[in-house]
Design a protein around this motif. Structure first.
Motif, mmCIF file in Angstrom:
data_model
loop_
_atom_site.group_PDB
_atom_site.id
_atom_site.type_symbol
_atom_site.label_atom_id
_atom_site.label_comp_id
_atom_site.label_asym_id
_atom_site.label_seq_id
_atom_site.Cartn_x
_atom_site.Cartn_y
_atom_site.Cartn_z
ATOM 1 N N ILE A 243 -59.136 33.003 52.409
ATOM 2 C CA ILE A 243 -58.434 33.341 53.663
ATOM 3 C C ILE A 243 -56.985 34.030 52.673
ATOM 4 C CG2 ILE A 243 -56.620 32.463 55.198
ATOM 5 C CD1 ILE A 243 -58.601 30.087 55.438
ATOM 6 N N THR A 251 -54.152 29.607 49.260
ATOM 7 C CA THR A 251 -55.315 28.883 48.895
ATOM 8 C C THR A 251 -54.966 27.555 48.323
ATOM 9 O OG1 THR A 251 -56.041 31.218 48.405
ATOM 10 C CG2 THR A 251 -57.316 29.419 47.175
ATOM 11 N N ASP A 270 -61.450 31.548 42.697
ATOM 12 C CA ASP A 270 -60.025 32.033 43.313
ATOM 13 C C ASP A 270 -59.586 30.570 43.276
ATOM 14 O OD1 ASP A 270 -58.073 33.010 44.604
ATOM 15 O OD2 ASP A 270 -58.816 33.125 46.346
HETATM 16 MG MG LIG Z 1 -54.827 32.929 47.698
#
Ligand SMILES: [Mg+2]
Ligand SMILES: Nc1nc2c(ncn2[C@@H]2O[C@H](COP(=O)(O)OP(=O)(O)OP(=O)(O)O)[C@@H](O)[C@H]2O)c(=O)[nH]1
Length: 428
Positions: A243, A251, A270
């Protein structure tokens, strides 16, 4: 060939909607079975023919059916392959039709197990087939297909034969100690031994590299909030993996995605990044980022300004500054990119792969723990050989042969006696 009692079947393709699906049947009743559910009454061996599968006089599906006569089949038994239409309903109906015939669903890997028991495949080839089926990247495929040509068995047999010759020579010293043995025999034994353990050492080294190819490289993305970490992940994946919002701290958990870059597997993680936290969710997220950075092969640190020193504890890292499309100011020692225009991303991928890429591997490699453990045990024994203790030396070679032969499971110590008298000219 050891006959198995029962006849088995399985869907060999993925369950789901597809053009075609393939069922496999193997066992002594295969021929009888296919005749009992087919419009065709005669099947030419190893020949595909158009055939309606029939259940209670009504057609289930129009298929292409092949009958393989033992021993010329994958398992070595009589086999049938049915290529049907790949819809869930056809798959379900054919499964039910087959189950009515009192054949059972195969266990995982059972076709290959039968092929192994019927000497259609070696242990190593059976293991390699599994690697080939599971290959995700080009390099994994290359290694698996190379290994399937039997070169692992060739390597094991070559080492094993050299070890048996070595043992024969050592036993000659023991058995014929009173006779005139050529003086060079001690030197020759040492050379033979060194040659064998060097070969084993090399293959262990190569095989460890191949394991990296198998599991791939892990790259963790860290940095302050809003520096464009998730946008970069989405750009290289060409889809919304993470997102992205302009709210700092979007995140919170680890988000992994896997890419095949020039034949190698790269897993990008990520993260929430590393920063001060305000609540428990952020605290856990940051903890996870640090753990991921610790176990990854490379870290990409996204910078806001020139805060490089915050990351002094992070091992193997490269620095990146994103959003080049809106801010062209460069940071010394950081690569500029933009996840909007794509600026600098090709270069960054190049930097990542040249940081991690190992030389391409050629020749046989062993990918399993079982193989590497046996190779290592054999290596330790050979390296410990001391000809001053000749009985112990012979015992060590014998045990090292056991480990090597155990890899493709053939052990025949009797052959060594033959070698003494065939290969070595005693009494000359
Ligand atoms: Mg992020
Ligand atoms: N113009 C421009 N905007 C970008 C770029 N990359 C990210 N952004 C914007 O910057 C904001 C933050 O982007 P994210 O990718 O969510 O940043 P992040 O580092 O993952 O942020 P956190 O998950 O909060 O740590 C979003 O509004 C993005 O649209 C870029 O290359 N150029």
């Amino acid at each position: 060939m050891k006959p198995f009692k029962d006849t088995i079947f399985a869907l060999a393709t993925q369950r789901g909607k597809s053009g075609i699906a393939v069922f496999r049947v193997s066992g002594k009743d295969s021929h009888k079975l296919i005749k009992s559910i087919s419009s065709k009454k005669k099947f030419k061996t190893n020949f595909s023919s158009l055939n309606n599968i029939i259940d209670r006089k009504s057609i289930v599906d129009q298929t292409l059916t092949t009958f393989f006569k033992s021993p010329k089949s994958y398992t070595g038994e009589d086999m049938v392959e049915i290529s049907c239409h790949g819809s869930i309903s056809v798959i379900n109906k054919i499964t039910k039709t087959l189950l009515k015939k009192k054949i059972r669903l195969a266990d995982p890997g059972e076709f290959t197990k039968r092929a192994l028991m019927n000497d259609k495949l070696s242990v190593l080839e059976a293991e390699t087939i599994n690697d080939l089926v599971n290959a995700e990247t080009e390099n994994q495929r290359k290694i698996a297909i190379g290994n399937l040509s039997g070169n692992l068995d060739k390597f094991i047999n070559e080492i094993s034969n050299k070890q048996k010759k070595l043992l024969a020579d050592i036993e000659a010293i023991i058995d014929f100690a009173d006779e005139d043995l050529p003086k060079e025999i001690y030197k020759s034994i040492k050379e033979q031994n060194k040659n064998i353990y060097k070969q084993i050492e090399n293959i262990i080294k190569r095989s460890s590299l191949s394991r990296e190819i198998h599991s791939g490289f892990i790259i963790t993305i860290i940095g302050k909030p809003n520096t464009g970490k998730s946008s970069f992940i989405n750009y290289i994946n060409n889809k919304e993996v993470s997102i992205v919002t302009n709210i700092p701290g979007t995140t919170t958990d680890l988000v992994s995605s896997t890419l095949d870059i020039q034949g190698d597997k790269y897993t990008f993680v990520d993260t929430a990044g590393i920063r001060k936290y305000k609540n428990l969710i952020e605290k856990i997220g940051i903890q996870r980022s640090l753990e991921s950075a610790e176990r990854s092969d490379l870290n990409i640190v996204f910078l806001k300004n020139n805060e490089k020193k915050n990351y002094s504890k992070i091992k193997s890292k490269i620095f990146v500054k994103s959003k080049y499309d809106t801010n062209k100011k460069k940071i010394n020692g950081a690569q500029s990119i933009s996840s909007v225009s794509g600026y600098g991303i090709k270069n960054l991928i190049k930097t990542i792969s040249s940081n991690l890429k190992k030389k391409p591997i050629s020749g046989p490699v062993f990918s399993r723990e079982r193989h590497l453990e046996s190779l290592n045990k054999s290596l330790v024994l050979l390296k410990s050989i001391d000809l001053k203790e000749i009985d112990l030396a012979a015992e060590n070679v014998r045990r090292s042969i056991m480990y090597i032969d155990g890899i493709n499971q053939k052990f025949d110590i009797e052959k060594i006696l033959d070698i003494i008298f065939n290969d070595f000219c005693i009494g000359k």
